[in-house]
Design a protein around this motif. Structure first.
Motif, mmCIF file in Angstrom:
data_model
loop_
_atom_site.group_PDB
_atom_site.id
_atom_site.type_symbol
_atom_site.label_atom_id
_atom_site.label_comp_id
_atom_site.label_asym_id
_atom_site.label_seq_id
_atom_site.Cartn_x
_atom_site.Cartn_y
_atom_site.Cartn_z
ATOM 1 N N ALA A 327 44.036 31.130 46.181
ATOM 2 C CA ALA A 327 42.827 30.464 45.694
ATOM 3 C C ALA A 327 41.931 31.381 44.882
ATOM 4 N N GLY A 328 42.293 32.651 44.750
ATOM 5 C CA GLY A 328 41.494 33.558 43.944
ATOM 6 C C GLY A 328 40.301 34.136 44.652
ATOM 7 N N LEU A 329 40.206 33.950 45.974
ATOM 8 C CA LEU A 329 39.125 34.598 46.713
ATOM 9 C C LEU A 329 39.293 36.114 46.701
ATOM 10 N N THR A 330 40.524 36.555 46.529
ATOM 11 C CA THR A 330 40.820 37.965 46.352
ATOM 12 C C THR A 330 41.848 38.118 45.235
ATOM 13 N N ASN A 331 41.680 39.131 44.425
ATOM 14 C CA ASN A 331 42.591 39.395 43.310
ATOM 15 C C ASN A 331 43.531 40.522 43.724
ATOM 16 N N ASP A 332 44.734 40.150 44.173
ATOM 17 C CA ASP A 332 45.713 41.130 44.650
ATOM 18 C C ASP A 332 46.800 41.418 43.626
ATOM 19 N N HIS A 333 46.599 41.063 42.380
ATOM 20 C CA HIS A 333 47.545 41.478 41.344
ATOM 21 C C HIS A 333 47.493 42.994 41.198
ATOM 22 N N LEU A 334 48.643 43.610 41.000
ATOM 23 C CA LEU A 334 48.666 45.041 40.742
ATOM 24 C C LEU A 334 47.952 45.333 39.420
ATOM 25 N N ILE A 335 47.332 46.495 39.343
ATOM 26 C CA ILE A 335 46.549 46.806 38.140
ATOM 27 C C ILE A 335 47.441 46.926 36.913
ATOM 28 N N SER A 336 48.738 47.138 37.107
ATOM 29 C CA SER A 336 49.661 47.198 35.977
ATOM 30 C C SER A 336 50.118 45.819 35.518
ATOM 31 N N CYS A 337 49.797 44.777 36.288
ATOM 32 C CA CYS A 337 50.199 43.416 35.944
ATOM 33 C C CYS A 337 49.258 42.851 34.882
ATOM 34 N N PHE A 338 49.817 42.076 33.976
ATOM 35 C CA PHE A 338 48.990 41.529 32.897
ATOM 36 C C PHE A 338 48.006 40.489 33.415
ATOM 37 N N ARG A 339 48.251 39.928 34.614
ATOM 38 C CA ARG A 339 47.354 38.914 35.161
ATOM 39 C C ARG A 339 46.143 39.512 35.862
ATOM 40 N N PHE A 340 46.143 40.812 36.061
ATOM 41 C CA PHE A 340 45.014 41.439 36.754
ATOM 42 C C PHE A 340 43.724 41.232 35.969
ATOM 43 N N GLU A 341 43.741 41.578 34.703
ATOM 44 C CA GLU A 341 42.556 41.398 33.862
ATOM 45 C C GLU A 341 42.281 39.922 33.598
ATOM 46 N N GLY A 342 43.354 39.124 33.526
ATOM 47 C CA GLY A 342 43.152 37.695 33.287
ATOM 48 C C GLY A 342 42.412 37.025 34.419
ATOM 49 N N CYS A 343 42.735 37.394 35.656
ATOM 50 C CA CYS A 343 42.036 36.804 36.806
ATOM 51 C C CYS A 343 40.592 37.277 36.874
ATOM 52 N N ILE A 344 40.354 38.525 36.471
ATOM 53 C CA ILE A 344 38.972 39.012 36.441
ATOM 54 C C ILE A 344 38.154 38.237 35.412
ATOM 55 N N ALA A 345 38.771 37.983 34.255
ATOM 56 C CA ALA A 345 38.076 37.204 33.224
ATOM 57 C C ALA A 345 37.808 35.781 33.704
ATOM 58 N N SER A 346 38.785 35.182 34.381
ATOM 59 C CA SER A 346 38.581 33.826 34.912
ATOM 60 C C SER A 346 37.475 33.801 35.950
ATOM 61 N N ALA A 347 37.409 34.843 36.779
ATOM 62 C CA ALA A 347 36.350 34.909 37.794
ATOM 63 C C ALA A 347 34.980 35.043 37.154
ATOM 64 N N SER A 348 34.881 35.876 36.124
ATOM 65 C CA SER A 348 33.586 36.051 35.465
ATOM 66 C C SER A 348 33.135 34.769 34.779
ATOM 67 N N SER A 349 34.089 34.062 34.164
ATOM 68 C CA SER A 349 33.727 32.797 33.511
ATOM 69 C C SER A 349 33.296 31.756 34.522
ATOM 70 N N SER A 350 33.989 31.716 35.682
ATOM 71 C CA SER A 350 33.592 30.759 36.718
ATOM 72 C C SER A 350 32.226 31.099 37.293
ATOM 73 N N ILE A 351 31.945 32.411 37.416
ATOM 74 C CA ILE A 351 30.626 32.809 37.918
ATOM 75 C C ILE A 351 29.538 32.415 36.926
ATOM 76 N N GLU A 352 29.822 32.608 35.631
ATOM 77 C CA GLU A 352 28.840 32.196 34.622
ATOM 78 C C GLU A 352 28.632 30.686 34.642
ATOM 79 N N ALA A 353 29.724 29.938 34.802
ATOM 80 C CA ALA A 353 29.586 28.481 34.875
ATOM 81 C C ALA A 353 28.778 28.074 36.104
ATOM 82 N N ALA A 354 29.022 28.766 37.221
ATOM 83 C CA ALA A 354 28.257 28.449 38.433
ATOM 84 C C ALA A 354 26.785 28.786 38.250
#
Length: 393
Positions: A327-354
């Motif tokens: 559910a994205g409550l925690t971002n457990d992607h490895l830092i070498s994974c391309f989704r690590f930064e993507g999930c951080i960006a999604s979290a920041s956008s959701s926080i801004e929307a909230a």
């Protein structure tokens, strides 16, 4: 009648010339031969000496004498060759032992109890500095982190180590698009909670391959609709639901849907309740290696205990942590994974929307307050006018 005295042949090689493999070498043999008693002097006449010399010549010229001479020379040469071969072999053996002693680590030699007792000079030459021993031990005890091969490029992108080119497409797609992305929809959160609970009996690839069946049985995971399902019809043998999970799990899903409705009444939404445990911001783990990803955390234990207190079932800490990851409550992607930064960006956008939604609600509240204050002011003015009219005689 006594025969002629035996005289040693001059053609036979002197045994003192042979190398003797003893600490004293040839000197020990010469001393031993010197201690032998000397033969008695011959009491024969000159005629007897001549006869003995003639017999000696015959023996020397006979084939047996030649054979003895050949054997003696052969034995002497073989002894010399053996000695020459043993010397380099001993040297090579000593060299190999010293090389093994120098390369072997101190811990391994101490554990077996075979620490060589060499001289102090050889110990100085063969001893390894303590720093060298530590480095050698560290090299031998290579951790799985250093031994782990670099992440392979999967479809041209670096992904988490548990996603390989042989991974099922449904699981790879789930990793690339959903896993770790913050979810703020009640139905989606309920779905991920159910799928995470199914991990006690199935694996992620199997669950995701049957995801359409889960959505069909549980009515697109609408908590209101699931709470009204008939448990007897769901758990009946031969039904679609019974082919997915056990009876205990199916009953727990229906009970959890009813408890979610109570949480919605208390907190306004199931999403607000879940995200309140992480202060409405996802936890960024920043793991470098797969072994660092935990199975459960203290935060998951807290959420699990609170859910159990509210009447939820099949919500252990391990299941809850899998739910937090999905559910994205925690971002457990490895830092070498391309989704690590993507999930951080999604979290920041959701926080801004909230925050925007919160700002809009706050502005609406302020407008209501202002309008209410204006109404109160108008009412006060009217009341004061009415009082003034009544007070006039």
């Amino acid at each position: 009648m006594s025969g002629a005295p035996k005289v040693r042949s001059l053609n036979v090689a002197d045994p003192e010339a042979r190398p003797v493999l003893v600490p004293g070498g040839n000197k020990a043999r010469s001393v031993a031969t010197a201690q032998k008693p000397t033969s008695k002097p011959s009491s024969k006449t000159e005629g007897g000496a001549e006869v003995a010399a003639a017999e000696e010549k015959k023996k020397a010229s006979s084939p047996t004498a030649d054979l003895q001479h050949f054997r003696s020379s052969l034995s002497a040469s073989s002894a010399l060759r053996r000695h020459e071969m043993l010397l380099p072999s001993n040297l090579s053996l000593n060299a190999s032992c010293s090389s093994e002693a120098s390369t072997d680590s101190f811990c391994s030699r101490a554990s077996t109890g075979r620490i060589g007792r060499a001289s102090s000079i050889s110990k100085r030459r063969q001893s390894v500095p303590r720093t060298g021993r530590i480095v050698t031990k560290a090299d031998k005890n290579i951790s799985d982190d250093a031994a782990m091969p670099p992440l392979d490029l999967v479809q041209g992108k670096r992904k988490c180590a548990w996603v390989t080119p042989n991974t099922e497409p449904c699981y790879a797609c789930f990793h690339d698009e959903e896993w770790g992305v913050p979810v703020h929809d009640d139905k989606k959160l309920f779905e991920l909670l159910v799928l995470s609970g199914a991990l006690a009996e199935l694996t992620w690839p199997v669950i995701l391959s049957k995801r359409h069946m889960f959505r069909e049985v549980f009515l697109d995971f609408d908590p209101v609709a699931v709470s009204k399902l008939n448990e007897k019809k769901i758990v009946v043998p031969g039904s679609t639901a019974s082919s997915l999970l056990s009876e205990t799990k199916l009953r727990a899903i229906i009970d959890n849907a009813r408890q979610i409705l109570k949480i919605v009444d208390e907190f306004g939404s199931f999403e607000r309740y879940c995200w309140s445990f992480v202060n409405h911001k996802p936890i960024v783990s920043k793991f470098r290696y797969p072994r660092q990803v935990p199975v459960k955390t203290p935060k998951a234990d807290v959420i699990s205990k609170d859910l159990v207190r509210r009447g939820f079932r099949s919500v252990g800490p391990t299941i809850i942590y899998s739910f937090m990851q999905a559910a994205g409550l925690t971002n457990d992607h490895l830092i070498s994974c391309f989704r690590f930064e993507g999930c951080i960006a999604s979290a920041s956008s959701s926080i801004e929307a909230a925050d925007e939604a919160k700002g809009k609600s706050d502005s609406k509240g302020e407008e209501k307050i202002n309008t209410g204050q204006e109404l109160m002011v108008g009412i006060d003015l009217e009341l004061s006018r009415a009082v003034d009219e009544l007070s006039i005689p």
